[in-house]
Design a protein around this motif. Sequence first.
Motif, PDB file in Angstrom:
ATOM      1  N   CYS A  35       0.572  -0.884   0.046  1.00 13.96           N
ATOM      2  CA  CYS A  35       0.238   0.118  -0.245  1.00 13.96           C
ATOM      3  C   CYS A  35       0.387   1.200  -0.175  1.00 13.96           C
ATOM      4  O   CYS A  35       0.496   2.190  -0.451  1.00 13.96           O
ATOM      5  N   THR A  36       2.346   0.942   0.541  1.00 19.04           N
ATOM      6  CA  THR A  36       3.292   2.556  -0.092  1.00 19.04           C
ATOM      7  C   THR A  36       3.782   1.839  -0.652  1.00 19.04           C
ATOM      8  O   THR A  36       4.599   3.120  -1.675  1.00 19.04           O
ATOM      9  N   GLU A  37       4.704   0.587  -0.302  1.00 17.47           N
ATOM     10  CA  GLU A  37       6.111   0.677  -1.950  1.00 17.47           C
ATOM     11  C   GLU A  37       5.409   0.668  -3.895  1.00 17.47           C
ATOM     12  O   GLU A  37       6.629   2.059  -4.260  1.00 17.47           O
ATOM     13  N   LEU A  38       4.593   0.302  -4.025  1.00 13.65           N
ATOM     14  CA  LEU A  38       4.213  -0.293  -5.208  1.00 13.65           C
ATOM     15  C   LEU A  38       3.871   1.505  -5.968  1.00 13.65           C
ATOM     16  O   LEU A  38       2.556   1.813  -5.012  1.00 13.65           O
ATOM     17  N   THR A  39       4.081   1.083  -6.746  1.00 18.57           N
ATOM     18  CA  THR A  39       3.182   2.435  -7.994  1.00 18.57           C
ATOM     19  C   THR A  39       1.921   1.398  -8.007  1.00 18.57           C
ATOM     20  O   THR A  39       2.395   0.246  -8.597  1.00 18.57           O
ATOM     21  N   GLU A  44      -9.082   3.159 -12.298  1.00 17.93           N
ATOM     22  CA  GLU A  44      -9.970   3.208 -11.460  1.00 17.93           C
ATOM     23  C   GLU A  44      -8.825   3.598 -10.654  1.00 17.93           C
ATOM     24  O   GLU A  44     -10.008   4.384  -9.275  1.00 17.93           O
ATOM     25  N   PHE A  45      -7.695   3.138 -10.581  1.00 21.64           N
ATOM     26  CA  PHE A  45      -7.332   4.169  -8.378  1.00 21.64           C
ATOM     27  C   PHE A  45      -5.557   4.205  -9.188  1.00 21.64           C
ATOM     28  O   PHE A  45      -4.957   3.051 -10.523  1.00 21.64           O
ATOM     29  N   ALA A  46      -4.862   4.938  -8.958  1.00 19.69           N
ATOM     30  CA  ALA A  46      -3.088   5.573  -8.956  1.00 19.69           C
ATOM     31  C   ALA A  46      -2.263   5.728  -8.064  1.00 19.69           C
ATOM     32  O   ALA A  46      -3.623   6.574  -7.749  1.00 19.69           O
ATOM     33  N   LYS A  47      -1.341   5.009  -8.159  1.00 19.79           N
ATOM     34  CA  LYS A  47      -0.493   6.140  -6.602  1.00 19.79           C
ATOM     35  C   LYS A  47       0.814   6.154  -7.060  1.00 19.79           C
ATOM     36  O   LYS A  47       0.914   4.503  -7.591  1.00 19.79           O
ATOM     37  N   PRO A  48       1.376   6.982  -6.631  1.00 14.00           N
ATOM     38  CA  PRO A  48       3.234   6.582  -7.265  1.00 14.00           C
ATOM     39  C   PRO A  48       4.143   5.797  -5.772  1.00 14.00           C
ATOM     40  O   PRO A  48       2.876   5.843  -5.078  1.00 14.00           O
ATOM     41  N   ALA A  49       4.857   5.494  -6.420  1.00 14.23           N
ATOM     42  CA  ALA A  49       5.618   4.211  -5.295  1.00 14.23           C
ATOM     43  C   ALA A  49       6.598   4.930  -3.995  1.00 14.23           C
ATOM     44  O   ALA A  49       6.597   6.571  -4.014  1.00 14.23           O
ATOM     45  N   GLY A  50       6.437   4.271  -3.418  1.00 13.75           N
ATOM     46  CA  GLY A  50       7.313   4.847  -1.873  1.00 13.75           C
ATOM     47  C   GLY A  50       6.339   6.033  -1.266  1.00 13.75           C
ATOM     48  O   GLY A  50       6.277   6.673  -0.216  1.00 13.75           O
ATOM     49  N   THR A  51       4.890   6.137  -1.828  1.00 16.60           N
ATOM     50  CA  THR A  51       3.834   6.879  -1.441  1.00 16.60           C
ATOM     51  C   THR A  51       2.678   6.274  -0.495  1.00 16.60           C
ATOM     52  O   THR A  51       1.585   5.511  -1.186  1.00 16.60           O
ATOM     53  N   PRO A  52       2.337   6.878   0.980  1.00 12.49           N
ATOM     54  CA  PRO A  52       1.281   5.934   1.567  1.00 12.49           C
ATOM     55  C   PRO A  52      -0.306   5.916   0.731  1.00 12.49           C
ATOM     56  O   PRO A  52      -0.857   7.362  -0.532  1.00 12.49           O
ATOM     57  N   CYS A  53      -0.722   4.711   0.520  1.00 10.35           N
ATOM     58  CA  CYS A  53      -1.645   4.963  -0.240  1.00 10.35           C
ATOM     59  C   CYS A  53      -3.073   6.104   0.005  1.00 10.35           C
ATOM     60  O   CYS A  53      -2.563   6.118   1.714  1.00 10.35           O
ATOM     61  N   ILE A  54      -3.808   6.631  -0.016  1.00 11.84           N
ATOM     62  CA  ILE A  54      -4.564   7.620   0.866  1.00 11.84           C
ATOM     63  C   ILE A  54      -5.966   7.148   1.424  1.00 11.84           C
ATOM     64  O   ILE A  54      -6.622   7.430   2.156  1.00 11.84           O
ATOM     65  N   HIS A  55      -6.327   6.192   0.932  1.00  7.81           N
ATOM     66  CA  HIS A  55      -7.178   5.208   2.010  1.00  7.81           C
ATOM     67  C   HIS A  55      -6.118   4.142   3.064  1.00  7.81           C
ATOM     68  O   HIS A  55      -7.185   3.072   4.192  1.00  7.81           O
ATOM     69  N   LEU A  56      -5.190   3.995   3.582  1.00  7.63           N
ATOM     70  CA  LEU A  56      -4.094   3.904   3.928  1.00  7.63           C
ATOM     71  C   LEU A  56      -4.416   4.553   5.338  1.00  7.63           C
ATOM     72  O   LEU A  56      -5.063   5.501   5.955  1.00  7.63           O
ATOM     73  N   CYS A  57      -4.909   4.131   6.680  1.00  8.42           N
ATOM     74  CA  CYS A  57      -4.965   4.456   8.068  1.00  8.42           C
ATOM     75  C   CYS A  57      -4.458   3.369   8.627  1.00  8.42           C
ATOM     76  O   CYS A  57      -3.858   2.315   8.736  1.00  8.42           O
ATOM     77  N   ASP A  58      -4.395   3.519  10.254  1.00 11.03           N
ATOM     78  CA  ASP A  58      -3.820   3.045  11.166  1.00 11.03           C
ATOM     79  C   ASP A  58      -4.378   1.383  11.335  1.00 11.03           C
ATOM     80  O   ASP A  58      -3.894   0.807  11.736  1.00 11.03           O
ATOM     81  N   GLN A  59      -5.640   1.872  11.015  1.00 10.41           N
ATOM     82  CA  GLN A  59      -5.934  -0.409  11.006  1.00 10.41           C
ATOM     83  C   GLN A  59      -6.134  -0.969  10.074  1.00 10.41           C
ATOM     84  O   GLN A  59      -6.728  -1.770   9.496  1.00 10.41           O
ATOM     85  N   GLY A  60      -5.179  -0.316   9.205  1.00 17.05           N
ATOM     86  CA  GLY A  60      -4.962  -0.629   7.809  1.00 17.05           C
ATOM     87  C   GLY A  60      -5.485   0.031   6.708  1.00 17.05           C
ATOM     88  O   GLY A  60      -5.736   1.368   6.528  1.00 17.05           O
ATOM     89  N   CYS A  61      -6.495  -1.127   6.067  1.00 14.35           N
ATOM     90  CA  CYS A  61      -7.030  -0.056   4.780  1.00 14.35           C
ATOM     91  C   CYS A  61      -8.806   1.028   5.456  1.00 14.35           C
ATOM     92  O   CYS A  61      -9.138  -0.458   5.164  1.00 14.35           O
TER      93      CYS A  61
END
Length: 193
Positions: A35-39, A44-61
């Motif tokens: 959820c953080t490491e991969l591009t 449907e969804f995009a995020k850069p490598a090394g950036t936590p997913c915007i949906h990631l929270c303390d409890q996971g997804c």
Amino acid sequence: MDRRDIPTQPHADVETALLGPILPDRACGDCTACCTELTVKTPEFAKPAGTPCIHLCDQGCGIHAIRPRICRTWFCVWRRVASLPDAARPDRSGLLVSLNFVDKPQTCLEGVSIHVRMLAGSDAIANGMAAAVLDAVCDQLVPVWFSDGAEKMLMHPDNDVAGFVLSGEAAPRHLQGEVAAWRERYGVFGLNR
């Protein structure tokens, strides 16, 4: 070019053919390394490598029940390869192992390959986990790359075999069969790029 894209669904059959099916006794649990490491690059969804997913929270997804298809269908190599120890789960080992697909590889050994990434702060080299993981994945006709965050190195096939595969030169008798097998499988990506 080090592409760390999570493969889209058409690659799932390739993943199963090369690595095997999802192991029923392995679950992501608290691990969110992907959820953080991969591009991620999907319609449907995009995020850069090394950036936590915007949906990631303390409890996971935070949207686990309705997460994008790519997040429901992609699994790291630890979820597929039984010879990897339980301690090799990415959050435990500090290593994220994935099958990579590169559209325009620099060499034929990058088109489809296993990529072992050392996560930030990992001590996987010092504690021997990196060696154990590499031993477990360097046993078949799939290139294996290792990245420590600064450098990407080809670990399998060994340098002698890789040199002959990439150069197109005739291999010595004792390597001819192995070199021919690699060329046959990966020649589709072009031998001299």
